[in-house]
Design an enzyme around this catalytic site. Structure first.
Site, mmCIF file in Angstrom:
data_model
loop_
_atom_site.group_PDB
_atom_site.id
_atom_site.type_symbol
_atom_site.label_atom_id
_atom_site.label_comp_id
_atom_site.label_asym_id
_atom_site.label_seq_id
_atom_site.Cartn_x
_atom_site.Cartn_y
_atom_site.Cartn_z
ATOM 1 C CG ASP A 37 -67.743 41.217 -31.738
ATOM 2 O OD1 ASP A 37 -66.580 41.651 -31.626
ATOM 3 O OD2 ASP A 37 -68.075 40.367 -32.585
ATOM 4 C CG ASP A 78 -73.847 35.270 -30.273
ATOM 5 O OD1 ASP A 78 -72.734 35.397 -29.744
ATOM 6 O OD2 ASP A 78 -74.085 34.482 -31.230
ATOM 7 C CG HIS A 79 -71.283 38.017 -32.370
ATOM 8 N ND1 HIS A 79 -69.929 38.174 -32.366
ATOM 9 C CD2 HIS A 79 -71.502 36.677 -32.465
ATOM 10 C CE1 HIS A 79 -69.356 36.980 -32.464
ATOM 11 N NE2 HIS A 79 -70.287 36.064 -32.517
ATOM 12 C CB SER A 131 -70.506 24.392 -35.111
ATOM 13 O OG SER A 131 -71.679 24.887 -34.502
ATOM 14 C CG HIS A 148 -68.703 33.011 -36.190
ATOM 15 N ND1 HIS A 148 -67.848 34.047 -35.941
ATOM 16 C CD2 HIS A 148 -69.344 32.776 -35.017
ATOM 17 C CE1 HIS A 148 -67.970 34.429 -34.682
ATOM 18 N NE2 HIS A 148 -68.874 33.675 -34.100
ATOM 19 C CG HIS A 181 -67.763 33.736 -30.114
ATOM 20 N ND1 HIS A 181 -68.942 34.343 -30.458
ATOM 21 C CD2 HIS A 181 -67.449 34.190 -28.886
ATOM 22 C CE1 HIS A 181 -69.321 35.133 -29.471
ATOM 23 N NE2 HIS A 181 -68.425 35.064 -28.505
ATOM 24 N N GLY A 182 -67.613 30.244 -32.479
ATOM 25 C CA GLY A 182 -67.324 29.442 -33.676
ATOM 26 C C GLY A 182 -66.949 28.008 -33.371
ATOM 27 C CD GLU A 205 -64.750 38.170 -30.717
ATOM 28 O OE1 GLU A 205 -65.980 38.079 -30.557
ATOM 29 O OE2 GLU A 205 -64.160 37.730 -31.723
ATOM 30 C CG ASP A 214 -76.257 29.578 -34.546
ATOM 31 O OD1 ASP A 214 -77.216 28.794 -34.682
ATOM 32 O OD2 ASP A 214 -76.302 30.757 -34.962
HETATM 33 P P1 13P Z 1 -70.739 28.305 -34.950
HETATM 34 O O1 13P Z 1 -71.062 28.937 -36.256
HETATM 35 O O2 13P Z 1 -69.463 27.525 -35.018
HETATM 36 O O3 13P Z 1 -71.867 27.474 -34.404
HETATM 37 O O4 13P Z 1 -70.472 29.479 -33.885
HETATM 38 C C1 13P Z 1 -71.554 30.115 -33.248
HETATM 39 C C2 13P Z 1 -71.122 31.340 -32.513
HETATM 40 O O5 13P Z 1 -69.969 31.601 -32.252
HETATM 41 C C3 13P Z 1 -72.203 32.243 -32.084
HETATM 42 O O6 13P Z 1 -71.681 33.401 -31.504
HETATM 43 O O1 G3H Z 2 -72.058 34.183 -34.502
HETATM 44 C C1 G3H Z 2 -73.113 34.248 -35.132
HETATM 45 C C2 G3H Z 2 -74.246 33.359 -34.770
HETATM 46 O O2 G3H Z 2 -74.119 32.110 -35.380
HETATM 47 C C3 G3H Z 2 -75.570 34.022 -35.046
HETATM 48 O O3 G3H Z 2 -75.867 34.056 -36.388
HETATM 49 O O4 G3H Z 2 -76.525 36.455 -36.799
HETATM 50 O O5 G3H Z 2 -77.255 34.613 -38.358
HETATM 51 O O6 G3H Z 2 -78.265 34.804 -36.085
HETATM 52 P P1 G3H Z 2 -77.033 35.059 -36.947
HETATM 53 ZN ZN ZN Z 3 -69.848 34.091 -32.327
#
Ligand code: 13P
Ligand code: G3H
Ligand code: ZN
Length: 333
Positions: free
Chosen positions: A115, A93-94, A235, A189, A232-233, A145, A277
């Site tokens: 990213d 991720d990222h 939640s 996020h 993404h983002g 992205e 996440d």
């Molecule tokens: P949330 O913070 O909305 O759960 O997004 C997670 C995310 O995009 C991880 O890449």
């Molecule tokens: O997009 C970010 C994810 O929620 C991961 O978060 O870098 O704190 O593990 P983190």
């Molecule tokens: Zn993300």
């Protein structure tokens, strides 16, 4: 050097093709410990759904890349043991550099995100292209992205979101060769996605965020027919978890997420992957806080991590079944 196929993992290619054809999205759930991994796999098996195990750079440092490789292999075996060999992707991720993506590919990841969304357009193209060349030589899929989400993207905090510009997507996808594209249409996020000033309130005073820009998504779909899009983002920040956390001594203020109906609508479009996440973090924290506060004499970690794992599984099953729509898409023998 470990190839993901030797661990029993798959890349996102077939998964996204099926998701596109079936009008559903795959959940990409972040994890960094055993209980999170167990709950994600158990939920996917029970729902007969493919799943993406997602690891940020921070999570990889936290858990160790060696342990993660064996955990992913363990996840594949665990799914079989639970009764259904659901397809499992291990995704970075990222990713923020070629070196990190390469290191993940070399240690068993089947999919990576590079990213470059914070870079000038041409630099984003060049970096993404470099990752695609290495990844494709190893049959690993790549997510790029375009557009910037507000909130924290690993160490980068963007104050303002910049929506993806539909006029850039064909050029970006063609020049880079990415397998999927993360876009910015109003998600962000973290657990506090919008300031109260950006929201309205319902009759109970609950914050209602501004709606996603489905018009931008539609334009992108028209420019890239059949191409997998990523959100993404995503939640939804369930208010029952926020209340539970605050009831048991937490201090979450103005936490607000993306309404599930909007994510459900997006799942039926070209959106094939939805990242979640923060909701998992909230579920886990709410469950742990309750045990710690109600049973102050308890000091066996299984007594609070066990209920947290159960709550996580419930959450992921709900997402898979009622939001993403990917339940029952896998045939289990
Ligand atoms: P949330 O913070 O909305 O759960 O997004 C997670 C995310 O995009 C991880 O890449
Ligand atoms: O997009 C970010 C994810 O929620 C991961 O978060 O870098 O704190 O593990 P983190
Ligand atoms: Zn993300």
């Amino acid at each position: 050097m470990v190839n993901y196929k030797d661990l029993g993992l798959v890349n996102t290619k077939e998964m996204f093709k099926d998701a596109m054809a079936g009008n559903y999205a795959i959940g990409a759930f972040n994890f960094n410990n055993m209980e999170q991994m167990q709950s994600i796999v158990a939920a996917a098996v029970e729902c007969k759904s493919p799943v993406i195990l997602q690891v940020s750079a921070g999570a990889r440092n936290y858990a160790s890349s060696t342990l993660l490789r064996y955990m992913a292999q363990g996840a594949v075996e665990y799914a079989k043991e639970l009764g259904c060999a659901v397809p499992i992707v291990l995704h970075l991720d990222h990713g923020n550099s070629f070196e990190l993506c390469k290191s993940c590919i070399d240690s068993g990841f089947s999919s990576v995100m590079i990213d470059g969304s914070h870079l000038p357009y041409d630099e984003n193209v060049a970096l993404t292209r470099q990752v695609v060349e290495y990844a494709h030589a190893h049959d690993v899929t790549v997510e790029g992205e375009l557009g910037v989400l507000a909130g924290v993207e690993d160490d980068v905090v963007a104050e303002q979101s910049h929506y993806t510009r539909p006029e850039e997507v064909i050029d970006f996808v063609t020049k880079t060769g990415v397998d999927s594209l993360a876009i910015s249409i109003g998600t962000s996020h973290g657990a506090v996605k919008f300031t109260p000033a950006q929201c309205t309130r319902d009759e109970n005073g609950i914050l209602i965020p501004p709606p996603l820009r489905f018009d931008i998504l539609k334009e992108i779909e028209e420019k890239l027919p059949g191409f997998p899009i990523v959100l993404h983002g995503s939640s939804s920040v369930p208010q029952n978890y926020v209340a539970q956390i605050n009831h048991y001594g937490g201090q979450l203020k103005d936490a607000v997420g993306i309404p599930e109906e909007q994510l459900s609508r997006a799942s039926k479009s070209a959106v094939c992957k939805i990242n979640i996440d923060s909701d998992g973090r909230l579920a886990m924290t709410a469950a742990v806080r309750q045990v710690i506060m109600e049973k102050p004499a308890e000091f066996d970690p299984r007594k609070y991590l066990g209920p947290a794992r159960e709550e996580l599984k419930k959450l992921y099953m709900h997402k898979i079944t009622n939001v993403l729509g990917s339940a029952n898409s896998v045939k289990c023998d």
